[in-house]
Design a protein around this motif. Structure first.
Motif, PDB file in Angstrom:
ATOM      1  N   GLY A 118       0.793  -1.349   0.021  1.00 48.31           N
ATOM      2  CA  GLY A 118       0.015  -0.212   0.009  1.00 48.31           C
ATOM      3  C   GLY A 118       1.010   1.302   0.005  1.00 48.31           C
ATOM      4  O   GLY A 118       0.473   2.270  -0.415  1.00 48.31           O
ATOM      5  N   ASN A 129      -5.674   3.742  11.125  1.00 50.70           N
ATOM      6  CA  ASN A 129      -4.406   3.723  11.864  1.00 50.70           C
ATOM      7  C   ASN A 129      -4.002   5.289  12.139  1.00 50.70           C
ATOM      8  O   ASN A 129      -3.674   5.691  11.074  1.00 50.70           O
ATOM      9  CB  ASN A 129      -3.425   2.970  10.945  1.00 50.70           C
ATOM     10  CG  ASN A 129      -1.965   3.047  11.707  1.00 50.70           C
ATOM     11  OD1 ASN A 129      -1.948   3.381  12.800  1.00 50.70           O
ATOM     12  ND2 ASN A 129      -0.982   2.522  10.730  1.00 50.70           N
ATOM     13  N   ASP A 141      -7.536   5.140   2.204  1.00 50.99           N
ATOM     14  CA  ASP A 141      -6.754   4.173   2.499  1.00 50.99           C
ATOM     15  C   ASP A 141      -7.558   2.933   3.221  1.00 50.99           C
ATOM     16  O   ASP A 141      -7.976   3.339   4.492  1.00 50.99           O
ATOM     17  CB  ASP A 141      -5.604   4.696   3.330  1.00 50.99           C
ATOM     18  CG  ASP A 141      -4.595   3.583   3.904  1.00 50.99           C
ATOM     19  OD1 ASP A 141      -4.894   2.348   3.812  1.00 50.99           O
ATOM     20  OD2 ASP A 141      -3.440   3.873   4.223  1.00 50.99           O
ATOM     21  N   SER A 178      -4.045  -3.347   0.386  1.00 51.05           N
ATOM     22  CA  SER A 178      -2.743  -3.998   0.618  1.00 51.05           C
ATOM     23  C   SER A 178      -3.311  -5.320   1.157  1.00 51.05           C
ATOM     24  O   SER A 178      -4.294  -5.631   1.670  1.00 51.05           O
ATOM     25  CB  SER A 178      -1.896  -2.990   1.763  1.00 51.05           C
ATOM     26  OG  SER A 178      -0.978  -3.948   2.301  1.00 51.05           O
ATOM     27  N   LYS A 221      -2.141  -6.623   5.863  1.00 42.82           N
ATOM     28  CA  LYS A 221      -2.775  -6.726   7.226  1.00 42.82           C
ATOM     29  C   LYS A 221      -4.041  -7.903   6.996  1.00 42.82           C
ATOM     30  O   LYS A 221      -4.267  -8.809   7.920  1.00 42.82           O
ATOM     31  CB  LYS A 221      -3.548  -5.592   7.604  1.00 42.82           C
ATOM     32  CG  LYS A 221      -2.794  -4.295   7.892  1.00 42.82           C
ATOM     33  CD  LYS A 221      -1.291  -4.225   8.673  1.00 42.82           C
ATOM     34  CE  LYS A 221      -0.330  -3.465   8.027  1.00 42.82           C
ATOM     35  NZ  LYS A 221       0.702  -2.894   9.101  1.00 42.82           N
ATOM     36  N   ARG A 265       4.850  -7.673   0.449  1.00 39.52           N
ATOM     37  CA  ARG A 265       4.916  -6.259  -0.254  1.00 39.52           C
ATOM     38  C   ARG A 265       3.861  -6.140  -1.573  1.00 39.52           C
ATOM     39  O   ARG A 265       4.258  -5.990  -2.430  1.00 39.52           O
ATOM     40  CB  ARG A 265       6.253  -5.963  -0.542  1.00 39.52           C
ATOM     41  CG  ARG A 265       7.368  -6.224   0.247  1.00 39.52           C
ATOM     42  CD  ARG A 265       7.100  -5.416   1.955  1.00 39.52           C
ATOM     43  NE  ARG A 265       6.700  -3.952   1.695  1.00 39.52           N
ATOM     44  CZ  ARG A 265       5.570  -3.444   2.013  1.00 39.52           C
ATOM     45  NH1 ARG A 265       4.669  -4.154   2.815  1.00 39.52           N
ATOM     46  NH2 ARG A 265       5.321  -2.204   1.739  1.00 39.52           N
ATOM     47  N   TYR A 297      -5.414  -1.101  16.416  1.00 39.85           N
ATOM     48  CA  TYR A 297      -4.715   0.180  17.088  1.00 39.85           C
ATOM     49  C   TYR A 297      -5.682   0.929  17.945  1.00 39.85           C
ATOM     50  O   TYR A 297      -6.966   1.085  17.794  1.00 39.85           O
ATOM     51  CB  TYR A 297      -4.111   1.069  16.145  1.00 39.85           C
ATOM     52  CG  TYR A 297      -3.442   0.526  14.870  1.00 39.85           C
ATOM     53  CD1 TYR A 297      -2.043   0.127  15.199  1.00 39.85           C
ATOM     54  CD2 TYR A 297      -3.916   0.254  13.882  1.00 39.85           C
ATOM     55  CE1 TYR A 297      -1.166  -0.348  14.426  1.00 39.85           C
ATOM     56  CE2 TYR A 297      -3.075  -0.104  12.721  1.00 39.85           C
ATOM     57  CZ  TYR A 297      -1.664  -0.539  13.161  1.00 39.85           C
ATOM     58  OH  TYR A 297      -1.161  -1.163  12.036  1.00 39.85           O
TER      59      TYR A 297
HETATM   60  C1  LIG Z   1      -2.871   2.830   7.213  1.00 36.43           C
HETATM   61  C2  LIG Z   1      -1.818   2.240   6.583  1.00 36.43           C
HETATM   62  N1  LIG Z   1      -1.578   2.551   5.090  1.00 36.43           N
HETATM   63  C3  LIG Z   1      -0.869   1.965   4.511  1.00 36.43           C
HETATM   64  C4  LIG Z   1       0.139   1.008   5.050  1.00 36.43           C
HETATM   65  C5  LIG Z   1       1.208   0.404   4.261  1.00 36.43           C
HETATM   66  O1  LIG Z   1       1.267  -0.862   4.116  1.00 36.43           O
HETATM   67  P1  LIG Z   1       2.183  -1.803   3.168  1.00 36.43           P
HETATM   68  O2  LIG Z   1       2.854  -1.049   2.307  1.00 36.43           O
HETATM   69  O3  LIG Z   1       2.686  -2.890   3.839  1.00 36.43           O
HETATM   70  O4  LIG Z   1       0.974  -2.287   2.250  1.00 36.43           O
HETATM   71  C6  LIG Z   1       0.173   0.561   6.518  1.00 36.43           C
HETATM   72  C7  LIG Z   1       1.083  -0.119   7.275  1.00 36.43           C
HETATM   73  O5  LIG Z   1       1.142  -0.328   8.313  1.00 36.43           O
HETATM   74  C8  LIG Z   1      -0.986   1.448   7.038  1.00 36.43           C
HETATM   75  O6  LIG Z   1      -1.098   1.345   8.218  1.00 36.43           O
END
Ligand SMILES: Cc1ncc(COP(=O)(O)O)c(C=O)c1O
Length: 402
Positions: A104, A180, A208, A239, A242, A250, A328
């Motif tokens: 992401g 988050n 997001d 993504s 999670k 990735r 969180y």
């Molecule tokens: C809100 C949020 N967006 C994007 C990401 C990026 O995640 P990734 O690059 O692992 O997909 C994270 C990672 O913790 C996140 O918490």
């Protein structure tokens, strides 16, 4: 003549890049461990949940002879299957609306690069995912924060607060849903309020949604992609990190019905050639993960959240907003600087040779001074560890003296 101590200089952009508030305490944690202190990691969103076997097996049982590049936009099969997954989630998109990215993180970077120029502005409710600051600096974009409050559980601030901040340089509003570091899940009505304002001012709405599956207490996640009439405005970031506890794969993606956005993001994607091939194989297989996996994971997180919040509420002087999504929460502590407190926990404190690592929340705000007494806790540990971790926090607060 050059003096021997002369050195070419680092860019101003490089100098302004913030350190990750989540990772900057790592050296102190490493030192604590070297001294034999056990550290409970509440600081980082690395779940302890097992990755679905289907995903791991797809890589283990693979007989690829050449680990080749994939297409820049991601493999055709994978994109088609992600589109089917979205359809099941009420999101009507096709493979052409999707660009697979390296997490992401890259999806956010490509999105910023595709829609904003140097000096443009993006409005973000704060506290927000700290790396939005880094992506903005990398793109020369200015973050304009709107404060959301712990007293309101970090709900969407009144829409007039957004409207007041819109200038000729504003290009987008960015939300994280569920949030988050707040754990707040926006309601359908809140998403629709945002939809109204981006349409009125002709802005993009970037959502997001990497924690989409993590919605609790019967609440249903409402995606920006479900909102009709928002096709040219909505950009979704996603993504596998999670959802399937696959942070190391990735793999993420950009999803938008706006063809210009996708075509532009594709140019950024072409410049980095391709997303990782093995990880796409794993991510494609992960789409076969049975619903029972998610049901168990959600039950586990709900139990952890309930335990964590109950235990935190027992500590005098601690204020906490009960999250209904992601994994969180933000807690306000009776300390002046959670930065200093978090470092002290690792450097000077232990209870029976155990301590905790938390993320100071100031790094999740861009308004200076706000959030200085808050921490973010990731409930990515099992219930017993969480109970222990909160009891360490409680004892630490009794002796901490700032
Ligand atoms: C809100 C949020 N967006 C994007 C990401 C990026 O995640 P990734 O690059 O692992 O997909 C994270 C990672 O913790 C996140 O918490």
């Amino acid at each position: 003549m050059l003096k021997s101590d002369q050195m070419p200089s680092i860019s101003n952009k490089g100098k302004s890049m913030p350190q990750s508030p989540i990772r900057k305490l790592v050296p102190y944690a490493e030192d604590a461990k070297k001294r034999g202190v056990e550290v409970f990691h509440l600081n980082i969103g690395q779940p302890d949940i097992k990755t679905p076997e289907v995903a791991l097996n797809a890589v283990k049982n693979n007989d690829l002879e050449i680990l080749a590049y994939s297409r820049s936009e991601g493999s055709e099969e994978y994109r088609a299957k992600i589109a089917q997954y979205y359809l099941k989630n009420n999101i009507n998109v096709s493979a052409q609306d999707i660009i697979v990215t390296t997490g992401g993180s890259e999806a956010l970077l490509f999105t910023f690069g595709s829609i904003m120029d140097v000096g443009d502005e993006v409005i973000i409710p704060e506290p927000f995912y700290a790396n939005y600051n880094g992506f903005s600096i990398a793109s020369g974009v200015k973050v304009v924060p709107v404060i959301s409050k712990i007293e309101n559980n970090f709900a969407l601030p009144p829409i007039e607060e957004f409207e007041k901040l819109i200038t000729p340089r504003t290009k987008a509003i960015l939300i994280c849903n569920p949030g988050n570091p707040t754990g707040y899940l926006y309601s359908k009505e809140e998403v629709q309020e945002l939809a109204g304002i981006v349409k009125k001012h002709d802005l993009f709405l970037i959502a997001d949604e990497v924690y989409r599956e993590f919605a609790y207490d019967g609440a249903k996640h409402y995606s920006v992609m479900e909102e009709s009439g928002l096709e040219n405005h909505a950009i979704m970031i996603d993504s596998v990190s999670k959802r399937y506890s696959m942070c190391g794969a990735r793999i993420g993606c950009i999803v938008s019905k706006n063809k210009d956005v996708i075509q532009t993001a594709l140019k950024f994607a072409q410049a980095r050639l391709s997303p990782p091939t093995y990880a796409q194989i794993a991510s494609e297989a992960a789409l076969e993960t049975p619903q029972s996996y998610f049901d168990e994971v959600i039950d586990e997180y709900v139990e952890r959240r309930n335990t964590l919040i109950e235990e935190l509420q027992k500590i005098e002087g601690v204020k906490v907003a009960k999250p209904n999504g992601a994994f969180y929460c933000i807690a306000e502590l009776p300390v002046k600087s959670s930065d200093e407190f978090a470092q002290w926990l690792l450097e000077e404190f232990n209870l029976n040779n155990q301590t905790i690592m938390v993320a100071p929340a100031a790094g999740f705000y861009s308004t200076p001074g706000v959030g200085a007494n808050q921490i973010r806790i990731a409930y990515v540990l099992n219930k017993e560890s969480l109970i222990k971790a909160v009891s360490i926090l409680k004892e630490a607060l009794k002796v901490y003296n700032d």
